[in-house]
Design a protein around this motif. Structure first.
Motif, PDB file in Angstrom:
ATOM      1  N   UNK A 116       0.826  -1.200   0.000  1.00  0.00           N
ATOM      2  CA  UNK A 116       0.000   0.000   0.000  1.00  0.00           C
ATOM      3  C   UNK A 116       0.864   1.255   0.000  1.00  0.00           C
ATOM      4  N   UNK A 117       0.286   2.356  -0.410  1.00  0.00           N
ATOM      5  CA  UNK A 117       1.014   3.619  -0.444  1.00  0.00           C
ATOM      6  C   UNK A 117       1.300   4.138   0.960  1.00  0.00           C
ATOM      7  N   UNK A 118       0.369   3.861   1.887  1.00  0.00           N
ATOM      8  CA  UNK A 118       0.527   4.297   3.268  1.00  0.00           C
ATOM      9  C   UNK A 118       0.442   3.111   4.205  1.00  0.00           C
ATOM     10  N   UNK A 119       1.080   3.256   5.350  1.00  0.00           N
ATOM     11  CA  UNK A 119       1.005   2.221   6.386  1.00  0.00           C
ATOM     12  C   UNK A 119      -0.250   2.482   7.208  1.00  0.00           C
ATOM     13  N   UNK A 120      -1.399   2.258   6.549  1.00  0.00           N
ATOM     14  CA  UNK A 120      -2.691   2.598   7.137  1.00  0.00           C
ATOM     15  C   UNK A 120      -3.608   1.367   7.114  1.00  0.00           C
ATOM     16  N   UNK A 121      -4.279   1.118   8.241  1.00  0.00           N
ATOM     17  CA  UNK A 121      -5.149  -0.042   8.393  1.00  0.00           C
ATOM     18  C   UNK A 121      -6.600   0.400   8.569  1.00  0.00           C
ATOM     19  N   UNK A 122      -7.490  -0.213   7.830  1.00  0.00           N
ATOM     20  CA  UNK A 122      -8.936  -0.092   8.036  1.00  0.00           C
ATOM     21  C   UNK A 122      -9.484  -1.511   7.895  1.00  0.00           C
ATOM     22  N   UNK A 123      -9.534  -2.231   9.000  1.00  0.00           N
ATOM     23  CA  UNK A 123      -9.732  -3.680   8.974  1.00  0.00           C
ATOM     24  C   UNK A 123     -11.035  -4.073   9.649  1.00  0.00           C
ATOM     25  N   UNK A 124     -11.857  -4.833   8.925  1.00  0.00           N
ATOM     26  CA  UNK A 124     -13.099  -5.364   9.490  1.00  0.00           C
ATOM     27  C   UNK A 124     -12.738  -6.588  10.332  1.00  0.00           C
ATOM     28  N   UNK A 125     -12.607  -6.376  11.630  1.00  0.00           N
ATOM     29  CA  UNK A 125     -12.166  -7.464  12.504  1.00  0.00           C
ATOM     30  C   UNK A 125     -13.320  -8.368  12.924  1.00  0.00           C
ATOM     31  N   UNK A 126     -14.551  -7.839  12.901  1.00  0.00           N
ATOM     32  CA  UNK A 126     -15.707  -8.638  13.331  1.00  0.00           C
ATOM     33  C   UNK A 126     -16.947  -8.120  12.643  1.00  0.00           C
ATOM     34  N   UNK A 127     -17.743  -9.058  12.122  1.00  0.00           N
ATOM     35  CA  UNK A 127     -19.049  -8.705  11.564  1.00  0.00           C
ATOM     36  C   UNK A 127     -20.096  -9.541  12.275  1.00  0.00           C
ATOM     37  N   UNK A 128     -21.175  -8.896  12.743  1.00  0.00           N
ATOM     38  CA  UNK A 128     -22.219  -9.581  13.493  1.00  0.00           C
ATOM     39  C   UNK A 128     -23.552  -9.360  12.793  1.00  0.00           C
ATOM     40  N   UNK A 129     -24.184 -10.436  12.407  1.00  0.00           N
ATOM     41  CA  UNK A 129     -25.513 -10.369  11.801  1.00  0.00           C
ATOM     42  C   UNK A 129     -26.469  -9.618  12.731  1.00  0.00           C
ATOM     43  N   UNK A 130     -27.290  -8.756  12.173  1.00  0.00           N
ATOM     44  CA  UNK A 130     -28.195  -7.971  13.021  1.00  0.00           C
ATOM     45  C   UNK A 130     -29.278  -8.831  13.670  1.00  0.00           C
ATOM     46  N   UNK A 131     -29.326 -10.133  13.316  1.00  0.00           N
ATOM     47  CA  UNK A 131     -30.265 -11.055  13.948  1.00  0.00           C
ATOM     48  C   UNK A 131     -29.570 -11.973  14.955  1.00  0.00           C
ATOM     49  N   UNK A 132     -28.350 -11.669  15.283  1.00  0.00           N
ATOM     50  CA  UNK A 132     -27.596 -12.473  16.252  1.00  0.00           C
ATOM     51  C   UNK A 132     -27.944 -12.013  17.667  1.00  0.00           C
ATOM     52  N   UNK A 133     -28.334 -12.948  18.499  1.00  0.00           N
ATOM     53  CA  UNK A 133     -28.822 -12.595  19.840  1.00  0.00           C
ATOM     54  C   UNK A 133     -27.748 -11.956  20.717  1.00  0.00           C
ATOM     55  N   UNK A 134     -26.462 -12.106  20.380  1.00  0.00           N
ATOM     56  CA  UNK A 134     -25.411 -11.578  21.254  1.00  0.00           C
ATOM     57  C   UNK A 134     -25.421 -10.051  21.308  1.00  0.00           C
ATOM     58  N   UNK A 135     -26.090  -9.385  20.373  1.00  0.00           N
ATOM     59  CA  UNK A 135     -26.155  -7.921  20.417  1.00  0.00           C
ATOM     60  C   UNK A 135     -27.522  -7.431  20.887  1.00  0.00           C
ATOM     61  N   UNK A 136     -28.340  -8.327  21.413  1.00  0.00           N
ATOM     62  CA  UNK A 136     -29.700  -7.954  21.827  1.00  0.00           C
ATOM     63  C   UNK A 136     -29.704  -6.865  22.887  1.00  0.00           C
ATOM     64  N   UNK A 137     -28.794  -6.915  23.829  1.00  0.00           N
ATOM     65  CA  UNK A 137     -28.783  -5.970  24.934  1.00  0.00           C
ATOM     66  C   UNK A 137     -27.528  -5.084  24.887  1.00  0.00           C
ATOM     67  N   UNK A 138     -26.468  -5.535  25.496  1.00  0.00           N
ATOM     68  CA  UNK A 138     -25.234  -4.750  25.519  1.00  0.00           C
ATOM     69  C   UNK A 138     -24.068  -5.649  25.105  1.00  0.00           C
ATOM     70  N   UNK A 139     -23.179  -5.099  24.304  1.00  0.00           N
ATOM     71  CA  UNK A 139     -22.081  -5.861  23.717  1.00  0.00           C
ATOM     72  C   UNK A 139     -20.776  -5.092  23.915  1.00  0.00           C
ATOM     73  N   UNK A 140     -19.710  -5.835  24.138  1.00  0.00           N
ATOM     74  CA  UNK A 140     -18.389  -5.225  24.273  1.00  0.00           C
ATOM     75  C   UNK A 140     -17.364  -6.076  23.536  1.00  0.00           C
ATOM     76  N   UNK A 141     -16.361  -5.432  22.990  1.00  0.00           N
ATOM     77  CA  UNK A 141     -15.277  -6.165  22.337  1.00  0.00           C
ATOM     78  C   UNK A 141     -13.945  -5.529  22.725  1.00  0.00           C
ATOM     79  N   UNK A 142     -12.993  -6.377  23.106  1.00  0.00           N
ATOM     80  CA  UNK A 142     -11.630  -5.952  23.394  1.00  0.00           C
ATOM     81  C   UNK A 142     -10.759  -6.373  22.219  1.00  0.00           C
TER      82      UNK A 142
END
Length: 397
Positions: A221-247
């Motif tokens: 790449x021209x720049x040392x720049x990262x824009x990385x999709x580390x996690x995608x969660x379906x909007x019908x996945x119960x894990x995001x029903x209430x409150x979600x956190x990611x480290x």
């Protein structure tokens, strides 16, 4: 995570040789086996007690991996310091807190209790480049709507180049059919008893870690720049029903370490092996035997790391929308004693006592019509699918 991946790939080598050499079905028992020490060692720039994992490759029929206990493990640097590690169950923990610092060479030493010695090549700390941000936003992936969690990073010096990522997600689980009263079955008297239900079975916390190596390179790449999709969660996945956190953890890797992990990832994805039947030899890391011919696998990684944790509620991203369905359908049901007449929703016939004693059902309510209604355990008791221990880092709204 990495040492489990290495162990599994080593196991595949024996299976590959097995299936390529026979056409009849045999019990999967290892006849030829060569023990390999597997090392997972990350020395970072975090001031903490560093950890190293030593395990031994297992036979296919072994249910669990075996720890390499009783070894003398220490790290030295070119400034004359030595950092000793103590065997602590399944890992070795440094006796003191310390951190890797720039422009210093570090070397890992392992002396096993049976007299074998191993060491790594000298390694230096990689460029210290903190993440700029971790952001969650509505995204579409492969035609599916959901939440995309992206990592953004930038190194203006252009010296980071090679990145490895890990994440651990935690989410709140609330049992949708929890009630303040439950039924216990008293076997001695063959009677049901209504008792207060523990509030600790209403709210729980689930947790998952990434299970694959996540690598990124900006080399082309021209720049040392990262824009990385580390996690995608379906909007019908119960894990995001209430409150979600990611480290999220971002490691800056050396070229050699990146190549090692990248080869390991490709080997695992293709179903290949570290030990090839047609080309003997291991996927070489930076570890070697000193006074013996034993094999050792893994990598002594000296890398900078930065971490960031974010939270979001479902309503933050999807205001006014109906939340995702629960992990299972929580339909209420009851029992009928007449097998020929099982009215809906009395989907079961017989008596509930056995199912209750086996933990197959959870009390929901009585209707006053002679029926008692039940639900499947996760619907009324979240501890059946998650932990009711609130994580020490957890922050509510």
């Amino acid at each position: 995570m990495k040492f489990r991946l290495i162990k599994n790939i080593i196991l595949l080598s024996f299976l590959t040789a097995f299936f390529n050499s026979c056409t009849e079905a045999y019990p999967l028992v290892t006849n030829r086996f060569e023990e390999v020490i597997i090392v997972e060692a990350n020395l970072t720039n975090e001031l903490k007690k560093q950890e190293i994992k030593l395990t031994k490759s297992a036979k296919f029929e072994d249910e669990e991996y075996l720890s390499e206990n009783g070894a003398r493990v220490f790290i030295t640097d070119d400034a004359g310091n030595q950092y000793n590690f103590t065997d602590d169950s399944e890992k070795y923990v440094s006796d003191i807190e310390f951190q890797a610092v720039p422009n210093t060479k570090y070397q890992l030493h392992i002396n096993t209790k049976d007299g074998r010695s191993f060491e790594s090549s000298p390694e230096t700390l990689t460029t210290v480049t903190p993440m700029q941000s971790v952001v969650a936003a509505i995204e579409e992936k492969d035609g599916i709507n959901g939440v995309g969690i992206r990592v953004k990073s930038f190194d203006p010096t252009g010296t980071s180049t090679y990145y490895r990522y890990e994440y651990e997600e935690t989410y709140k689980v609330i049992a949708p059919k929890w009630r303040p009263t439950k039924i216990d079955w008293i076997s001695s008297t063959q009677t049901p008893v209504f008792v207060p239900n523990s509030p600790d079975t209403k709210t729980c916390y689930g947790s998952k870690k990434n299970v694959e190596l996540m690598l990124q390179s900006t080399n082309n790449l021209k720049e040392d720049r990262i824009d990385y999709l580390i996690r995608f969660i379906n909007d019908q996945d119960y894990i995001i029903t209430h409150r979600y956190s990611i480290l999220v953890r971002q490691y800056i890797e050396s070229l050699a370490a990146y190549n090692y992990y990248n080869t390991l990832k490709k080997t695992a994805a293709s179903g290949g092996t570290i030990v090839s039947p047609t080309q003997p030899g291991f996927l070489l890391g930076n570890l070697r035997a000193v006074n013996n011919n034993s094999k050792i696998s893994g990598y002594f990684d000296v890398c900078s790391v930065s971490t960031e944790r974010i939270y979001f509620n479902y309503e933050d991203l999807f205001p006014g929308k109906f939340p995702p369905p629960y992990i299972i359908e929580c339909k209420e049901f009851c029992y009928s004693t007449d097998e020929s007449q099982v009215p809906d929703p009395c989907l079961h016939w017989g008596h509930y006592a056995e199912d209750l004693s086996l933990g197959k059902i959870t009390y929901f309510s009585g209707t006053g019509t002679g029926f008692t209604y039940w639900v499947d355990p996760p619907c009324g008791d979240c501890t059946t699918i998650a932990s009711n221990v609130k994580p020490p880092f957890w922050v509510d709204n």
